[in-house]
Write an enzyme that holds these catalytic residues in place. Structure first.
Site, PDB file in Angstrom:
ATOM      1  N   TYR A   1      -1.944  -0.476  10.697  1.00 32.98           N
ATOM      2  CA  TYR A   1      -1.901  -0.852   9.285  1.00 32.98           C
ATOM      3  C   TYR A   1      -0.664  -0.280   8.605  1.00 32.98           C
ATOM      4  O   TYR A   1       0.077  -0.982   7.904  1.00 32.98           O
ATOM      5  CB  TYR A   1      -3.174  -0.364   8.592  1.00 32.98           C
ATOM      6  CG  TYR A   1      -3.216  -0.623   7.107  1.00 32.98           C
ATOM      7  CD1 TYR A   1      -3.433  -1.909   6.617  1.00 32.98           C
ATOM      8  CD2 TYR A   1      -3.050   0.424   6.195  1.00 32.98           C
ATOM      9  CE1 TYR A   1      -3.475  -2.152   5.254  1.00 32.98           C
ATOM     10  CE2 TYR A   1      -3.101   0.182   4.834  1.00 32.98           C
ATOM     11  CZ  TYR A   1      -3.315  -1.099   4.374  1.00 32.98           C
ATOM     12  OH  TYR A   1      -3.343  -1.327   3.012  1.00 32.98           O
TER      13      TYR A   1
ATOM     14  N   SER B   1       0.855  -1.186   0.000  1.00 35.43           N
ATOM     15  CA  SER B   1       0.000   0.000   0.000  1.00 35.43           C
ATOM     16  C   SER B   1       0.885   1.227   0.000  1.00 35.43           C
ATOM     17  O   SER B   1       2.039   1.188   0.442  1.00 35.43           O
ATOM     18  CB  SER B   1      -0.912   0.006   1.235  1.00 35.43           C
ATOM     19  OG  SER B   1      -1.517   1.274   1.417  1.00 35.43           O
TER      20      SER B   1
END
Length: 337
Positions: free
Chosen positions: A215, A202
């Site tokens: 995250y 990501s």
């Protein structure tokens, strides 16, 4: 003289031939530029078609492992690589979804040109099973040409509200799982001096955003691991790639509506850049291109996140101030909701 005319002819730049050709046809000068644009667009289209054809031949007969193959991006990758003639090993957490994906692949393809996928149950939250999973993956064909680490667990919450157990679970799925699987297939790749490992990461592995601490931490860890791995295995002919994307938008695009009067055009543009995300099909095509061209790093993001990445490197105080202001705005807006 004849000699001088020939000399001038040889000194004429070749690109000018196009203009001489158009003028000799009696076309007005205003039509030259549009015609050149059409020709350039046609050449670009043919070039892309050739690349797409070559992409199918480059992965044919390659053993390709896809984790979380039942997700949106994973399923798109499975369809692309299957049509291209790859020998797929599809991994997922539930057998029913894997079988459903298997049926959709095999019923829509020619068995003479494709290979039936192998199915493996893989759950990165169960790290104790990783040794058996690696053994099962290697038993399918004895080696792996391409490993696509696509699994991910997302979380949006303030840092102080996330338990240590949840932190560990996120780290298992986003970091320890992909790194353990990569370690498992490395020995065979190193002995064959060939292989390609792709981390579908990501953009938050490169840019931390408030309320996504766990995250972002797991994605930063995975990014660092595969960056180190890339340098360590290059001498063995192994390619390591990272694909950093914004969030995956699997929903259908909203219907077009008439803009309200007196809207801020700049605000609308920034909002659209931050909320549209990346379509699974676009991400899958980017992964296939990454395999074919052996690109080591890919950032798949709209202009606004890209600008934020540059600000993080060049003007970090400014970016920190913007992120802090965004947190304050969200806190102030909570009582109003």
């Amino acid at each position: 003289s004849l000699f001088s005319s020939q000399s001038m002819h040889h000194r004429t730049p070749k690109p000018c031939y196009f203009f001489f050709f158009f003028f000799n046809m009696g076309l007005p000068s205003v039509m030259v530029l549009p015609l050149l644009i059409v020709v350039a667009a046609g050449v670009y289209y043919i070039y892309n078609e050739i690349l797409q054809f070559m992409s199918k031949t480059l992965v044919r007969n390659k053993v390709v492992v896809i984790t979380d193959a039942v997700s949106g991006a994973g399923a798109e990758c499975a369809h692309l690589f299957h049509k291209a003639g790859a020998r797929l090993i599809l991994c997922g957490t539930t057998w029913d979804k894997l079988e459903s994906l298997y049926d959709s692949l095999t019923t829509a393809s020619d068995p003479r040109e494709t290979f039936a996928p192998k199915l493996v149950i893989l759950d990165f939250s169960d790290m104790d099973s990783m040794e058996d999973v690696v053994a099962e993956v290697m038993e399918c064909y004895g080696y792996v040409d391409v490993l696509i680490c696509n699994s991910s667990m997302k979380l949006k919450a303030p840092v102080h509200s996330v338990s240590l157990e949840l932190d560990r679970n996120i780290m298992d799925i986003n970091y320890f799982g992909p790194s353990s699987l990569a370690k498992g297939v490395l020995p065979a790749m190193m002995s064959r001096r060939s292989g390609h490992i792709i981390l579908v990461n990501s953009i938050q592995g490169r840019l931390a955003i408030p309320f996504r601490g766990s995250y972002a931490a797991s994605k930063h860890a995975a990014q660092a691991f595969f960056d180190c791995l890339r340098a360590e295995v290059e001498e063995y002919g192994i390619v390591v790639s990272t694909v950093s994307h914004t969030f995956i938008n699997a929903s259908e695009p909203p219907p077009a509506v008439e803009p309200a009067p007196k809207q801020n055009v700049l605000t609308d543009y920034i909002t659209s850049q931050l909320t549209h995300g990346v379509r699974p099909s676009v991400l899958a095509n980017e992964i296939l291109e990454t395999v074919n061209r052996k690109r080591k790093e890919v950032v798949l993001a709209h202009p606004i996140p890209r600008v934020a990445l540059y600000l993080r490197s060049l003007f970090p105080p400014f970016l920190f101030a913007v992120l802090a202001a965004r947190v304050k705005d969200s806190v102030l807006a909570e009582p109003m909701q």
